[in-house]
Scaffold this motif. Structure first.
Motif, PDB file in Angstrom:
ATOM      1  N   VAL A 105       1.540 -15.081   1.266  1.00 37.14           N
ATOM      2  CA  VAL A 105       1.334 -13.640   1.132  1.00 37.14           C
ATOM      3  C   VAL A 105       2.326 -12.848   1.963  1.00 37.14           C
ATOM      4  CG1 VAL A 105      -0.371 -11.792   1.355  1.00 37.14           C
ATOM      5  CG2 VAL A 105      -1.133 -14.106   0.912  1.00 37.14           C
ATOM      6  N   THR A 106       2.910 -11.818   1.366  1.00 37.30           N
ATOM      7  CA  THR A 106       3.712 -10.844   2.115  1.00 37.30           C
ATOM      8  C   THR A 106       3.038  -9.485   1.950  1.00 37.30           C
ATOM      9  OG1 THR A 106       5.765 -12.070   1.804  1.00 37.30           O
ATOM     10  CG2 THR A 106       5.977  -9.719   2.280  1.00 37.30           C
ATOM     11  N   LEU A 107       2.838  -8.805   3.081  1.00 39.48           N
ATOM     12  CA  LEU A 107       2.192  -7.487   3.065  1.00 39.48           C
ATOM     13  C   LEU A 107       3.238  -6.439   3.406  1.00 39.48           C
ATOM     14  CD1 LEU A 107      -1.070  -8.377   5.033  1.00 39.48           C
ATOM     15  CD2 LEU A 107      -0.673  -8.457   2.565  1.00 39.48           C
ATOM     16  N   ALA A 108       3.269  -5.355   2.634  1.00 37.83           N
ATOM     17  CA  ALA A 108       4.317  -4.365   2.859  1.00 37.83           C
ATOM     18  C   ALA A 108       3.818  -2.933   2.742  1.00 37.83           C
ATOM     19  CB  ALA A 108       5.457  -4.584   1.856  1.00 37.83           C
ATOM     20  N   CYS A 109       4.473  -2.068   3.529  1.00 43.10           N
ATOM     21  CA  CYS A 109       4.265  -0.618   3.434  1.00 43.10           C
ATOM     22  C   CYS A 109       5.598   0.011   3.803  1.00 43.10           C
ATOM     23  CB  CYS A 109       3.171  -0.167   4.399  1.00 43.10           C
ATOM     24  SG  CYS A 109       2.913   1.611   4.325  1.00 43.10           S
ATOM     25  N   ALA A 110       6.069   0.948   2.993  1.00 43.23           N
ATOM     26  CA  ALA A 110       7.393   1.536   3.228  1.00 43.23           C
ATOM     27  C   ALA A 110       7.458   2.327   4.537  1.00 43.23           C
ATOM     28  CB  ALA A 110       7.774   2.426   2.045  1.00 43.23           C
ATOM     29  N   CYS A 162       0.853  -1.202   0.000  1.00 49.01           N
ATOM     30  CA  CYS A 162       0.000   0.000   0.000  1.00 49.01           C
ATOM     31  C   CYS A 162       0.880   1.240   0.000  1.00 49.01           C
ATOM     32  CB  CYS A 162      -0.953  -0.003   1.188  1.00 49.01           C
ATOM     33  SG  CYS A 162      -0.136   0.284   2.765  1.00 49.01           S
ATOM     34  N   HIS A 163       0.246   2.415  -0.093  1.00 47.29           N
ATOM     35  CA  HIS A 163       1.037   3.645  -0.275  1.00 47.29           C
ATOM     36  C   HIS A 163       1.802   4.106   0.969  1.00 47.29           C
ATOM     37  CE1 HIS A 163      -1.950   6.365   1.648  1.00 47.29           C
ATOM     38  NE2 HIS A 163      -2.889   5.780   0.950  1.00 47.29           N
ATOM     39  N   VAL A 164       2.860   4.870   0.708  1.00 46.20           N
ATOM     40  CA  VAL A 164       3.670   5.485   1.770  1.00 46.20           C
ATOM     41  C   VAL A 164       2.777   6.419   2.584  1.00 46.20           C
ATOM     42  CG1 VAL A 164       5.834   5.363   0.468  1.00 46.20           C
ATOM     43  CG2 VAL A 164       4.379   7.372   0.210  1.00 46.20           C
ATOM     44  N   GLY A 165       3.145   6.681   3.812  1.00 50.00           N
ATOM     45  CA  GLY A 165       2.328   7.532   4.673  1.00 50.00           C
ATOM     46  C   GLY A 165       0.919   6.977   4.730  1.00 50.00           C
ATOM     47  N   VAL A 179       2.788  -8.888  -7.855  1.00 52.98           N
ATOM     48  CA  VAL A 179       2.780  -7.744  -6.935  1.00 52.98           C
ATOM     49  C   VAL A 179       1.422  -7.060  -7.072  1.00 52.98           C
ATOM     50  CG1 VAL A 179       3.875  -5.565  -6.271  1.00 52.98           C
ATOM     51  CG2 VAL A 179       5.274  -7.409  -7.209  1.00 52.98           C
ATOM     52  N   ILE A 180       0.803  -6.720  -5.937  1.00 52.86           N
ATOM     53  CA  ILE A 180      -0.476  -5.995  -5.972  1.00 52.86           C
ATOM     54  C   ILE A 180      -0.295  -4.645  -5.288  1.00 52.86           C
ATOM     55  CG2 ILE A 180      -2.923  -6.013  -5.325  1.00 52.86           C
ATOM     56  CD1 ILE A 180      -2.858  -9.038  -5.332  1.00 52.86           C
ATOM     57  N   SER A 181      -0.639  -3.589  -6.004  1.00 51.77           N
ATOM     58  CA  SER A 181      -0.548  -2.229  -5.476  1.00 51.77           C
ATOM     59  C   SER A 181      -1.930  -1.805  -4.989  1.00 51.77           C
ATOM     60  CB  SER A 181      -0.069  -1.319  -6.613  1.00 51.77           C
ATOM     61  OG  SER A 181      -0.348   0.023  -6.308  1.00 51.77           O
ATOM     62  N   LEU A 182      -2.001  -1.266  -3.783  1.00 50.13           N
ATOM     63  CA  LEU A 182      -3.296  -0.885  -3.210  1.00 50.13           C
ATOM     64  C   LEU A 182      -3.356   0.595  -2.854  1.00 50.13           C
ATOM     65  CD1 LEU A 182      -3.454  -4.051  -1.065  1.00 50.13           C
ATOM     66  CD2 LEU A 182      -5.280  -3.419  -2.650  1.00 50.13           C
ATOM     67  N   ASP A 183      -4.400   1.280  -3.325  1.00 53.46           N
ATOM     68  CA  ASP A 183      -4.663   2.680  -2.959  1.00 53.46           C
ATOM     69  C   ASP A 183      -3.559   3.634  -3.445  1.00 53.46           C
ATOM     70  OD1 ASP A 183      -6.653   4.320  -1.755  1.00 53.46           O
ATOM     71  OD2 ASP A 183      -5.438   4.566   0.047  1.00 53.46           O
ATOM     72  N   CYS A 184      -2.851   3.266  -4.517  1.00 52.69           N
ATOM     73  CA  CYS A 184      -1.772   4.105  -5.061  1.00 52.69           C
ATOM     74  C   CYS A 184      -2.180   4.653  -6.424  1.00 52.69           C
ATOM     75  CB  CYS A 184      -0.503   3.289  -5.272  1.00 52.69           C
ATOM     76  SG  CYS A 184       0.194   2.638  -3.756  1.00 52.69           S
ATOM     77  N   GLY A 216      -6.213  -0.850   5.676  1.00 47.34           N
ATOM     78  CA  GLY A 216      -7.402  -1.705   5.697  1.00 47.34           C
ATOM     79  C   GLY A 216      -7.527  -2.565   4.451  1.00 47.34           C
ATOM     80  N   SER A 217      -7.282  -1.976   3.277  1.00 53.24           N
ATOM     81  CA  SER A 217      -7.413  -2.770   2.048  1.00 53.24           C
ATOM     82  C   SER A 217      -6.252  -3.762   1.935  1.00 53.24           C
ATOM     83  CB  SER A 217      -7.521  -1.873   0.811  1.00 53.24           C
ATOM     84  OG  SER A 217      -6.426  -1.014   0.692  1.00 53.24           O
ATOM     85  N   LEU A 218      -5.072  -3.355   2.392  1.00 55.64           N
ATOM     86  CA  LEU A 218      -3.906  -4.255   2.381  1.00 55.64           C
ATOM     87  C   LEU A 218      -4.181  -5.495   3.240  1.00 55.64           C
ATOM     88  CD1 LEU A 218      -0.825  -4.580   1.609  1.00 55.64           C
ATOM     89  CD2 LEU A 218      -0.315  -3.472   3.773  1.00 55.64           C
ATOM     90  N   LEU A 219      -4.645  -5.259   4.470  1.00 57.88           N
ATOM     91  CA  LEU A 219      -4.883  -6.387   5.382  1.00 57.88           C
ATOM     92  C   LEU A 219      -6.095  -7.217   4.948  1.00 57.88           C
ATOM     93  CD1 LEU A 219      -4.201  -4.630   8.795  1.00 57.88           C
ATOM     94  CD2 LEU A 219      -2.857  -6.494   7.806  1.00 57.88           C
ATOM     95  N   GLY A 220      -7.142  -6.540   4.503  1.00 55.24           N
ATOM     96  CA  GLY A 220      -8.342  -7.265   4.066  1.00 55.24           C
ATOM     97  C   GLY A 220      -8.017  -8.210   2.921  1.00 55.24           C
TER      98      GLY A 220
END
Ligand code: AMP
Ligand code: MN
Ligand code: MN
Length: 324
Positions: free
Chosen positions: A45-50, A19-22, A77-82, A29-33
């Motif tokens: 699954v690996t979940l990441a946020c910088a 998901c996006h920075v900051g 790779v899945i990008s969320l809310d970016c 929520g969308s990343l974890l869901g």
């Protein structure tokens, strides 16, 4: 729904979601869901946020598993809310750039940078799109998924108060509550809670608020932040609060960061205006009524430049309205 999107998900085995920075509530929520859902489908699954998960989202199930810099290899790779690739930050490491990229987002300024793009600017949140995707995949929603997705919806609609809060949003919220999400807990954890230091920061920033035409703006310096005892760059919703001023049609908060080399700009507008295009022209993005950008330069210089651009844009919007 686009079969390319469904195929990418169905065929994947090792997924990296970012998901996006900051991050805000919709990012986390969308990343974890989605993370919970992919696990339920039997994927690794690996979940990441910088950037770190802000403290008030730490009630969300699974948040402890979010890493800042992912390790290992993946097949998707899945990008969320970016709205663009840059919003993925350092979590989108060089070695992942050749992998298929699924772009799931709801920003009107989205750059369609994915191998497949599940982008709906009409959606109030990315979490809502994730919900529709899971529905399409025929995956039952369990309570942890529901709690995470409803958090994205509630935070991006500020408790169903935005113009984006359509009947569809409420219908999805209804289904998430029926699946085990707690609306009162989410509201109390996210919308009704902020550090005292944030209230003190507002106390410092509010006296400087100035009205320029229909724009109400203020700024947050690094010195104010240090004085209040805050380390993050978010404004705790100050820009939304400014827009409650009767005289304002648009609100802007300028936050100094990176030792005065950059300014985080947050725009909000009342329905009828568009602040997405100004944010986009500054290298940022967002929605018609809520957008932002990170601009290089000192606070005073950036503020004058951005306010001039914004005034110009609002005047052009007014002209266009008169002509139609
Ligand atoms: P904020 O004012 O930070 O709450 O952001 C409002 C909206 O603008 C959100 O949808 C963000 O995703 C978007 N936004 C904020 N900052 C940026 C940025 N630097 N680049 C792109 N989009 C941004
Ligand atoms: Mn977001
Ligand atoms: Mn969002």
């Amino acid at each position: 729904m686009d079969t390319a999107v469904l195929d990418l998900i169905r065929r994947s085995r090792r997924v990296l979601a970012i998901c996006h920075v900051g991050p805000d509530g919709d990012a986390i929520g969308s990343l974890l869901g989605l993370g919970w859902a992919l696990k339920a489908m039997g994927k690794e699954v690996t979940l990441a946020c910088a950037d770190p998960v802000p403290p008030f989202y730490r009630y969300l199930p699974g948040q402890g598993e979010i890493v800042r810099r992912p390790e290992g290899m993946f097949d998707l790779v899945i990008s969320l809310d970016c709205s663009d690739k840059e919003r993925l930050g350092d979590a989108y490491r060089e070695e992942y750039h050749a992998l298929p990229l699924l772009n799931i987002d709801h920003h009107v300024t989205n750059q369609y940078f994915g191998t497949a793009n599940l982008v709906d600017p009409e959606a109030a949140s990315t979490a809502e799109i994730v919900f529709l995707l899971l529905d399409e995949l025929g995956l039952p929603i369990d309570p942890p998924m529901a709690q995470c997705l409803l958090t994205g919806i509630v935070t991006d609609t500020r408790g169903f108060r935005t113009a984006s809060s359509t009947p569809r949003v409420l219908a999805i919220a209804n289904r998430l509550m029926a699946a085990g999400a707690s609306l009162p807990e989410i509201v109390s954890r996210t919308l009704e809670r902020r550090p005292l230091a944030m209230i003190r920061l507002w106390g410092q920033a509010l006296p400087g608020a100035q009205l320029r035409g229909k724009i109400l703006w203020t700024e947050i310096t690094e010195a104010m932040r240090a004085e209040a005892g805050l380390t993050t760059v978010d404004d705790g919703g100050l820009v939304n609060f400014l827009l409650t001023a009767e005289e304002a049609e648009v609100a802007v908060v300028f936050s100094e960061k990176n030792g005065g080399q950059e300014v985080e700009v947050s725009f909000r507008a009342r329905p009828g205006w568009d602040v997405a295009q100004v944010a986009l022209s500054l290298g940022g993005g967002g929605h018609m009524l809520a957008s932002g950008a990170t601009v290089r330069g000192g606070l005073a210089e950036v503020r004058e430049r951005v306010l001039a651009l914004l005034e110009e844009s609002l005047a052009a919007q007014e002209r266009a309205r008169r002509e139609t």
